[in-house]
Design an enzyme around this catalytic site. Structure first.
Site, PDB file in Angstrom:
ATOM      1  N   TYR A 109      36.649  58.959  64.101  1.00 19.16           N
ATOM      2  CA  TYR A 109      36.338  59.366  62.736  1.00 19.16           C
ATOM      3  C   TYR A 109      34.848  59.268  62.424  1.00 19.16           C
ATOM      4  O   TYR A 109      34.375  59.882  61.478  1.00 19.16           O
ATOM      5  CB  TYR A 109      37.083  58.487  61.725  1.00 19.16           C
ATOM      6  N   LYS A 163      44.726  53.042  75.309  1.00 21.08           N
ATOM      7  CA  LYS A 163      45.023  54.086  76.306  1.00 21.08           C
ATOM      8  C   LYS A 163      44.080  53.829  77.466  1.00 21.08           C
ATOM      9  O   LYS A 163      43.256  54.676  77.844  1.00 21.08           O
ATOM     10  CB  LYS A 163      44.817  55.469  75.658  1.00 21.08           C
ATOM     11  N   ASP A 215      51.162  55.657  73.990  1.00 18.59           N
ATOM     12  CA  ASP A 215      52.306  56.578  74.036  1.00 18.59           C
ATOM     13  C   ASP A 215      53.621  55.819  74.128  1.00 18.59           C
ATOM     14  O   ASP A 215      54.577  56.098  73.402  1.00 18.59           O
ATOM     15  CB  ASP A 215      52.137  57.612  75.169  1.00 18.59           C
ATOM     16  N   ASP A 240      46.175  55.361  62.679  1.00 16.29           N
ATOM     17  CA  ASP A 240      46.568  56.399  61.714  1.00 16.29           C
ATOM     18  C   ASP A 240      47.947  56.936  62.089  1.00 16.29           C
ATOM     19  O   ASP A 240      48.842  57.029  61.252  1.00 16.29           O
ATOM     20  CB  ASP A 240      45.526  57.525  61.722  1.00 16.29           C
ATOM     21  N   ASP A 296      52.121  55.954  60.394  1.00 18.46           N
ATOM     22  CA  ASP A 296      53.100  56.904  59.858  1.00 18.46           C
ATOM     23  C   ASP A 296      54.438  56.766  60.607  1.00 18.46           C
ATOM     24  O   ASP A 296      55.516  56.842  60.006  1.00 18.46           O
ATOM     25  CB  ASP A 296      52.607  58.363  59.989  1.00 18.46           C
TER      26      ASP A 296
HETATM   27  C1  IPM Z   1      45.318  57.756  56.157  1.00 16.57           C
HETATM   28  C2  IPM Z   1      44.900  59.197  56.053  1.00 16.57           C
HETATM   29  C3  IPM Z   1      43.402  59.320  56.238  1.00 16.57           C
HETATM   30  C4  IPM Z   1      43.076  58.794  57.635  1.00 16.57           C
HETATM   31  C5  IPM Z   1      42.794  60.718  56.037  1.00 16.57           C
HETATM   32  C6  IPM Z   1      43.198  61.335  54.741  1.00 16.57           C
HETATM   33  C7  IPM Z   1      41.305  60.667  56.156  1.00 16.57           C
HETATM   34  O1  IPM Z   1      45.620  59.980  56.958  1.00 16.57           O
HETATM   35  O2  IPM Z   1      44.751  56.911  55.439  1.00 16.57           O
HETATM   36  O3  IPM Z   1      46.226  57.450  56.938  1.00 16.57           O
HETATM   37  O4  IPM Z   1      43.251  59.526  58.621  1.00 16.57           O
HETATM   38  O5  IPM Z   1      42.640  57.650  57.730  1.00 16.57           O
HETATM   39 MN    MN Z   2      47.271  58.902  57.928  1.00 20.04          MN
END
Ligand code: IPM
Ligand code: MN
Ligand code: NAD
Length: 328
Positions: free
Chosen positions: A117, A163, A195, A219, A223
């Site tokens: 990032y 990784k 992975d 990130d 999720d």
């Molecule tokens: C998160 C989001 C952010 C990230 C984006 C919106 C920049 O996906 O906070 O998980 O990738 O950090």
């Molecule tokens: Mn995210």
């Protein structure tokens, strides 16, 4: 000076933020809202206007709703850049993302201000496009220490995710984590490749305690962890540095597909507020009270993502009704 700065942002961001501000009001905690993300691009041409940044710096905690949306995709300036800049400005390198559900209680410790990032990126004359993943030893060491220290307060199990079979930055990561491990003999450390850890979170999420990893892996896996514990509507996070203010934001995004329908689940936002109360404001009693009220509302008043019919506001009403404000 308000104690909390709220950045509602875009899409469902403002919808879930309203419910957080109602809880702040119930607790008698001062707050102030500022433009951020796409909403700030529209009015101020910048996703993080200087006045917003200054307000954040002087707060005890910053609450973020969500940023982004189709209307700003492909533009020169993007809402997400504001979030990435704010994290760096406040030096919040440690992003804690808990995932709690039936038989599952894990925390992802995501490095937040390094890696892909923040490395060099661009386009070369021949048309090739690149992003660079860069880490330094001190960056890895400080986030690894967060992982060990957090594990120590929990079930003392730490998985470091990388990784290292392919990436140079991952080999540095594994080396540094291994080197400092002897300082935490009470913590059981394992290394895992990203992975297979992703697969393992899906298949056996109950086996994890604390996981520490670099920015992009965190990130994605946060999720995944949210998904196996009921969905993105439930997951909150705390982004912390070595001093205040921290940033507290749900793991989910602006959810353009449900924005404006009243379907957004504000739990991720309210759990982020609970973390802000605890880590930012030193109000652990209020944090516990809020968590309990959210758990009660999840039982009585579920939103559509959980199979219920409650609106964002109705869920917020249930939380306020269940709040037992402790005497401070
Ligand atoms: C998160 C989001 C952010 C990230 C984006 C919106 C920049 O996906 O906070 O998980 O990738 O950090
Ligand atoms: Mn995210
Ligand atoms: P998203 O997290 O916004 O949505 C993914 C799915 O989860 C959607 O189906 C959405 O309806 C659902 N969902 C998310 N939050 C929910 C909630 N609180 N209640 C009920 N359902 C919920 O991810 P996306 O659609 O890939 O991204 C949309 C935009 O959000 C993009 O512009 C992205 O960059 C941005 N984004 C911002 C942040 C942030 O500000 N922290 C985080 C992730 C994505």
């Amino acid at each position: 000076m308000p104690r909390v700065v709220c950045l509602p942002g875009d899409g469902i961001g403002p919808e879930v933020m309203v419910e957080a501000t109602r809880v702040l009001q119930a607790f008698g905690i001062s707050f102030e809202e500022h433009p951020f993300g796409g909403a700030a691009i529209d009015g101020w041409r910048k996703p993080l206007p200087p006045t917003t940044l200054e307000a954040c710096r002087s707060a005890e905690a910053v609450l973020v709703g969500a940023v982004g949306g189709p209307q700003w995709e492909g533009g020169q300036v993007r809402p997400e850049q504001g979030l990435i800049q704010l994290r760096k400005e406040l030096d919040v390198y440690a992003n804690l993302r808990p995932a709690v559900g039936e038989g599952v209680d894990l925390v992802i410790v995501r490095e937040l201000i390094g890696g892909l990032y923040y490395g060099g990126s661009g386009e070369l004359a021949d048309g090739r496009v690149f992003d660079t993943c860069v880490y330094t030893r001190p960056e890895v060491e400080r986030i690894a220490r967060r992982g060990f220290e957090l594990a120590r307060t929990r079930r003392s199990k730490l998985i470091s995710v990388d990784k290292s079979n392919v990436l140079e930055t991952s080999r540095l990561w594994r080396r540094v984590v291994t080197e400092i491990a002897p300082e935490y003999p009470d913590v059981e450390l394992k290394h895992g490749l990203v992975d297979s850890v992703a697969m393992w979170i899906v298949m056996h999420p109950g086996e994890f305690d604390v996981l520490v990893m670099e920015n992009t892996f965190g990130d994605i896996l946060s999720d995944v962890a949210a998904g196996v514990t009921g969905g993105l509507g439930l997951a909150g996070s705390a982004s912390l540095g070595d001093s205040r203010p921290g940033i507290f934001e749900p793991v989910h995004g602006s959810a353009p597909d449900i924005a404006g329908t009243g379907k957004a689940n504000p739990t991720g936002m309210l759990r982020s507020l609970a973390m802000a109360l605890e880590h930012g404001l030193g109000e652990a009693g209020l944090a516990r009270a809020l968590e309990a009220a959210v758990d009660a509302a999840l039982e009585t008043t579920p939103t559509p993502d959980l199979g219920g019919t409650a609106t964002t506001r109705e869920f917020g009403d249930a939380v306020i009704a269940a709040l037992e404000v402790p005497v401070r």
